[in-house]
Design a protein around this motif. Structure first.
Motif, PDB file in Angstrom:
ATOM      1  N   VAL A  76     -30.433  -6.052  40.855  1.00 31.92           N
ATOM      2  CA  VAL A  76     -29.204  -5.612  40.770  1.00 31.92           C
ATOM      3  C   VAL A  76     -28.860  -4.812  41.856  1.00 31.92           C
ATOM      4  O   VAL A  76     -29.514  -4.806  42.771  1.00 31.92           O
ATOM      5  CB  VAL A  76     -29.242  -4.475  39.438  1.00 31.92           C
ATOM      6  CG1 VAL A  76     -29.771  -5.333  38.313  1.00 31.92           C
ATOM      7  CG2 VAL A  76     -30.091  -3.167  39.619  1.00 31.92           C
ATOM      8  N   ALA A  77     -27.516  -4.289  41.887  1.00 29.17           N
ATOM      9  CA  ALA A  77     -27.004  -3.759  43.101  1.00 29.17           C
ATOM     10  C   ALA A  77     -27.940  -2.724  43.450  1.00 29.17           C
ATOM     11  O   ALA A  77     -28.378  -1.721  42.604  1.00 29.17           O
ATOM     12  CB  ALA A  77     -25.598  -3.327  42.751  1.00 29.17           C
ATOM     13  N   GLY A  78     -27.935  -2.347  44.644  1.00 30.91           N
ATOM     14  CA  GLY A  78     -28.661  -1.273  45.250  1.00 30.91           C
ATOM     15  C   GLY A  78     -29.993  -1.816  46.051  1.00 30.91           C
ATOM     16  O   GLY A  78     -30.196  -3.001  46.167  1.00 30.91           O
ATOM     17  N   PRO A  79     -30.806  -0.684  46.334  1.00 26.54           N
ATOM     18  CA  PRO A  79     -32.033  -0.985  46.954  1.00 26.54           C
ATOM     19  C   PRO A  79     -32.931  -1.818  45.907  1.00 26.54           C
ATOM     20  O   PRO A  79     -32.761  -1.776  44.879  1.00 26.54           O
ATOM     21  CB  PRO A  79     -32.686   0.182  47.217  1.00 26.54           C
ATOM     22  CG  PRO A  79     -31.330   1.089  47.330  1.00 26.54           C
ATOM     23  CD  PRO A  79     -30.384   0.537  46.243  1.00 26.54           C
ATOM     24  N   THR A  80     -34.213  -2.643  46.657  1.00 26.29           N
ATOM     25  CA  THR A  80     -34.968  -3.235  45.508  1.00 26.29           C
ATOM     26  C   THR A  80     -35.762  -2.408  44.973  1.00 26.29           C
ATOM     27  O   THR A  80     -35.869  -1.307  45.291  1.00 26.29           O
ATOM     28  CB  THR A  80     -35.697  -4.369  46.591  1.00 26.29           C
ATOM     29  OG1 THR A  80     -36.474  -3.546  47.249  1.00 26.29           O
ATOM     30  CG2 THR A  80     -34.924  -5.252  47.331  1.00 26.29           C
ATOM     31  N   LEU A  81     -36.519  -2.815  43.808  1.00 25.88           N
ATOM     32  CA  LEU A  81     -37.584  -1.910  43.063  1.00 25.88           C
ATOM     33  C   LEU A  81     -38.673  -1.657  43.912  1.00 25.88           C
ATOM     34  O   LEU A  81     -39.063  -0.374  44.059  1.00 25.88           O
ATOM     35  CB  LEU A  81     -37.736  -2.622  41.991  1.00 25.88           C
ATOM     36  CG  LEU A  81     -38.783  -1.799  40.868  1.00 25.88           C
ATOM     37  CD1 LEU A  81     -38.233  -0.654  40.773  1.00 25.88           C
ATOM     38  CD2 LEU A  81     -39.123  -2.685  39.583  1.00 25.88           C
ATOM     39  N   ASP A  82     -39.118  -2.548  44.869  1.00 25.29           N
ATOM     40  CA  ASP A  82     -40.140  -2.309  45.781  1.00 25.29           C
ATOM     41  C   ASP A  82     -39.661  -1.216  46.750  1.00 25.29           C
ATOM     42  O   ASP A  82     -40.585  -0.377  47.205  1.00 25.29           O
ATOM     43  CB  ASP A  82     -40.363  -3.592  46.741  1.00 25.29           C
ATOM     44  CG  ASP A  82     -41.090  -4.498  45.819  1.00 25.29           C
ATOM     45  OD1 ASP A  82     -41.640  -4.233  44.982  1.00 25.29           O
ATOM     46  OD2 ASP A  82     -40.984  -5.812  46.295  1.00 25.29           O
ATOM     47  N   GLU A  83     -38.496  -1.034  47.241  1.00 21.69           N
ATOM     48  CA  GLU A  83     -37.829   0.077  48.103  1.00 21.69           C
ATOM     49  C   GLU A  83     -38.181   1.429  47.392  1.00 21.69           C
ATOM     50  O   GLU A  83     -38.324   2.353  47.911  1.00 21.69           O
ATOM     51  CB  GLU A  83     -36.514  -0.566  48.739  1.00 21.69           C
ATOM     52  CG  GLU A  83     -36.509  -1.580  49.774  1.00 21.69           C
ATOM     53  CD  GLU A  83     -35.248  -1.965  49.938  1.00 21.69           C
ATOM     54  OE1 GLU A  83     -35.091  -2.262  51.163  1.00 21.69           O
ATOM     55  OE2 GLU A  83     -34.332  -1.916  48.920  1.00 21.69           O
ATOM     56  N   PHE A  84     -37.491   1.624  46.135  1.00 21.48           N
ATOM     57  CA  PHE A  84     -37.533   2.698  45.435  1.00 21.48           C
ATOM     58  C   PHE A  84     -38.950   2.973  45.123  1.00 21.48           C
ATOM     59  O   PHE A  84     -39.336   4.047  45.298  1.00 21.48           O
ATOM     60  CB  PHE A  84     -36.819   2.347  43.966  1.00 21.48           C
ATOM     61  CG  PHE A  84     -35.594   2.366  43.917  1.00 21.48           C
ATOM     62  CD1 PHE A  84     -34.769   3.409  44.082  1.00 21.48           C
ATOM     63  CD2 PHE A  84     -34.778   1.315  43.588  1.00 21.48           C
ATOM     64  CE1 PHE A  84     -33.283   3.470  44.205  1.00 21.48           C
ATOM     65  CE2 PHE A  84     -33.077   1.260  43.832  1.00 21.48           C
ATOM     66  CZ  PHE A  84     -32.690   2.521  43.848  1.00 21.48           C
ATOM     67  N   GLU A  85     -40.099   2.035  44.901  1.00 25.69           N
ATOM     68  CA  GLU A  85     -41.459   2.360  44.708  1.00 25.69           C
ATOM     69  C   GLU A  85     -41.894   3.062  46.010  1.00 25.69           C
ATOM     70  O   GLU A  85     -42.797   3.938  46.068  1.00 25.69           O
ATOM     71  CB  GLU A  85     -42.256   1.243  44.261  1.00 25.69           C
ATOM     72  CG  GLU A  85     -41.898   0.815  43.061  1.00 25.69           C
ATOM     73  CD  GLU A  85     -42.571   1.715  41.633  1.00 25.69           C
ATOM     74  OE1 GLU A  85     -42.991   2.722  41.990  1.00 25.69           O
ATOM     75  OE2 GLU A  85     -42.312   1.225  40.491  1.00 25.69           O
ATOM     76  N   ALA A  86     -41.578   2.282  46.889  1.00 21.55           N
ATOM     77  CA  ALA A  86     -42.007   2.993  48.649  1.00 21.55           C
ATOM     78  C   ALA A  86     -41.577   4.140  48.679  1.00 21.55           C
ATOM     79  O   ALA A  86     -42.303   5.388  49.224  1.00 21.55           O
ATOM     80  CB  ALA A  86     -41.733   1.976  49.489  1.00 21.55           C
ATOM     81  N   ALA A  87     -40.181   4.698  48.266  1.00 25.42           N
ATOM     82  CA  ALA A  87     -39.676   5.962  48.446  1.00 25.42           C
ATOM     83  C   ALA A  87     -40.509   7.018  47.781  1.00 25.42           C
ATOM     84  O   ALA A  87     -40.411   7.995  48.080  1.00 25.42           O
ATOM     85  CB  ALA A  87     -38.136   5.768  48.096  1.00 25.42           C
ATOM     86  N   ARG A  88     -40.750   6.464  46.481  1.00 18.62           N
ATOM     87  CA  ARG A  88     -41.337   7.299  45.499  1.00 18.62           C
ATOM     88  C   ARG A  88     -42.639   7.705  46.282  1.00 18.62           C
ATOM     89  O   ARG A  88     -42.940   9.254  46.215  1.00 18.62           O
ATOM     90  CB  ARG A  88     -41.848   6.628  44.224  1.00 18.62           C
ATOM     91  CG  ARG A  88     -42.305   7.748  43.049  1.00 18.62           C
ATOM     92  CD  ARG A  88     -42.650   7.005  41.966  1.00 18.62           C
ATOM     93  NE  ARG A  88     -42.884   7.785  40.919  1.00 18.62           N
ATOM     94  CZ  ARG A  88     -43.095   7.468  39.720  1.00 18.62           C
ATOM     95  NH1 ARG A  88     -43.152   6.326  39.304  1.00 18.62           N
ATOM     96  NH2 ARG A  88     -43.388   8.265  38.807  1.00 18.62           N
ATOM     97  N   ALA A  89     -43.639   7.058  46.859  1.00 18.88           N
ATOM     98  CA  ALA A  89     -44.597   7.721  47.524  1.00 18.88           C
ATOM     99  C   ALA A  89     -44.178   8.495  48.876  1.00 18.88           C
ATOM    100  O   ALA A  89     -44.986   9.467  48.825  1.00 18.88           O
ATOM    101  CB  ALA A  89     -45.484   6.382  48.240  1.00 18.88           C
ATOM    102  N   THR A  90     -43.273   8.248  49.605  1.00 22.57           N
ATOM    103  CA  THR A  90     -42.772   9.183  50.702  1.00 22.57           C
ATOM    104  C   THR A  90     -42.322  10.361  50.146  1.00 22.57           C
ATOM    105  O   THR A  90     -42.752  11.490  50.373  1.00 22.57           O
ATOM    106  CB  THR A  90     -41.628   8.222  51.255  1.00 22.57           C
ATOM    107  OG1 THR A  90     -42.040   7.140  52.038  1.00 22.57           O
ATOM    108  CG2 THR A  90     -41.106   9.363  52.472  1.00 22.57           C
ATOM    109  N   VAL A  91     -41.528  10.471  48.939  1.00 24.75           N
ATOM    110  CA  VAL A  91     -40.848  11.743  48.464  1.00 24.75           C
ATOM    111  C   VAL A  91     -42.104  12.484  47.823  1.00 24.75           C
ATOM    112  O   VAL A  91     -41.727  13.765  47.847  1.00 24.75           O
ATOM    113  CB  VAL A  91     -39.762  11.144  47.748  1.00 24.75           C
ATOM    114  CG1 VAL A  91     -39.476  12.614  46.750  1.00 24.75           C
ATOM    115  CG2 VAL A  91     -38.538  10.776  48.426  1.00 24.75           C
TER     116      VAL A  91
END
Length: 414
Positions: A6-21
């Motif tokens: 769907v619109a926005g970053p991919t789910l993979d990108e959200f999961e990667a950001a989660r590890a960073t955050v």
């Protein structure tokens, strides 16, 4: 991990950001609210980002954004503009990553937000009376110096960082049906909506996303109606953290495709919500962070299964909180201001106080004058500020005074 995009970053990108955050952000508490559940007719949970480090969700997006900078970009330093929460998020993220940060803030920024930003190590520049003026000054300084401008909401890495909150909500309430999110520029809701819609799709579920804006700073309803971001004139509002005149471009594109509904609430609605959160949930929440609760209490949200309202921040000036609590009590009809005409003879003040006491109400302030407009020589005016238990109790107090023969006027200018 993949999902239907769907619109926005991919789910993979959200999961990667989660590890960073996760390197800096806490997993904040998820509390239940029996009071709000009874109002909505569905189970209601409160996601307490007001208890996040720096006092708001903004740390998530700021840290994710700064983490993506190259060594050369980090060496140039970063510049941001904020009414407070983004400032603190950028300041702490920059400190953790060893980056010099300069933050532009409006002249009237709340003192606790200003002091906290400085304590995190950032240089603070006060410029402009509203956020948009601070934003303009920050961008000009970035252009002059080559420092990297860190957008408060309109950047993919910021959106991705904020969306980690949505993944956290799904972990804590896997069967959530509705998530209610405050909206200013749209950074939080665009990230949460995109992440949640994608993650829910992999689980064969759908989740309803509702945005809430302050009615005096509501750019999204007209923008969604127009099909593109439009500017609105921001009117005075206690919700300074979401008082944004124009939606973010990237945010708007995501929101129009992923958010199911946007509603607005008044400052009175928000003040009532703050009082409720203090009294019943024992939570200190800033006005912008409480608009989701305000929407439930104002009956702007339809019953729709398990519901999570995000409390997006808790950074509020104690002096403002004091005024808002008083206003919230008045808006909830628990604070009554009366003007009572009395014959100018001994014992009348004591008798009115006795009548109020007999009704189990509490007088908190009294003004006694002989010099009001329209007073007869033989009259005095008594102004009473009274705490009551609500609408019916107010009526009871007024009736008791009138039944004793006193002329009583109810004043709304509290």
């Amino acid at each position: 991990m993949t999902s239907k995009h769907v619109a926005g970053p991919t789910l993979d990108e959200f999961e990667a950001a989660r590890a960073t955050v996760a390197k800096v952000a806490q997993s904040t508490p998820m509390e239940t609210s029996r009071y709000l559940s009874s109002l909505l007719g569905s189970e209601v949970f409160l996601k307490c980002e007001n208890l996040q480090r720096t006092g708001s969700y903004k740390l998530r997006g700021a840290y994710n954004r700064l983490s993506q900078l190259t060594p050369d970009e980090r060496a140039k330093g970063v510049i941001a503009a904020s009414a407070g929460n983004h400032a603190q998020g950028v300041a702490l993220a920059a400190r953790e990553l060893g980056i010099k940060a300069t933050i532009f803030m409006p002249l009237g920024v709340a003192l606790p937000k200003l002091e906290a930003t400085r304590e995190y190590g950032a240089e603070v520049v006060l410029a402009g009376n509203i956020f948009n003026e601070s934003l303009k000054a920050a961008k000009e300084r970035a252009a002059e110096t080559g420092a990297i401008f860190i957008a408060p909401f309109d950047h993919e890495h910021v959106i991705t960082g904020q969306g980690t909150l949505g993944l956290e909500i799904l972990d804590e309430v896997p069967d959530v049906d509705t998530i209610i999110v405050p909206i200013g520029g749209g950074g939080l809701i665009s990230g949460v909506a995109s992440a949640v819609k994608q993650k829910a799709a992999t689980l064969g579920r759908t989740v309803r996303i509702i945005g809430v804006q302050a009615e005096n700073a509501a750019a999204y309803p007209p923008s969604l109606a127009a099909g593109e971001p439009v500017n609105v004139e921001v009117q005075p509002t206690i919700c300074d953290g979401i008082a944004v005149a124009r939606p973010g471009t990237l945010n708007f594109d995501i929101i129009k495709d992923t958010v199911d509904e946007v509603v607005t609430v008044s400052d009175d609605d928000t003040a009532r919500a703050l009082v409720m959160l203090l009294e019943r949930a024992k939570l200190v929440v800033e006005p912008a962070g409480a608009v989701g609760v305000a929407a439930i209490m104002a009956k702007k949200i339809k019953k729709s299964g398990k519901t999570v309202a995000i409390l997006s921040g808790g950074n509020i000036d104690p002096l403002l909180l004091q005024r808002i609590v008083g206003h919230g009590l008045a808006a909830s009809e628990r604070y009554l201001k009366l003007r009572v005409m009395l014959p100018d003879r001994p014992g009348q003040l004591a008798r009115t106080a006795e009548i109020v006491s007999e009704q189990n109400a509490n007088v908190v302030e009294v003004l006694h004058t002989r010099h009001g407009r329209g007073l007869q020589i033989s009259e005095v005016e008594l102004e009473l500020h009274i705490e009551t238990r609500g609408k019916e109790h107010r009526k009871q107090v007024v009736k008791a005074l009138r039944d004793e023969g006193y002329k009583v006027r109810i004043s709304d200018d509290i």
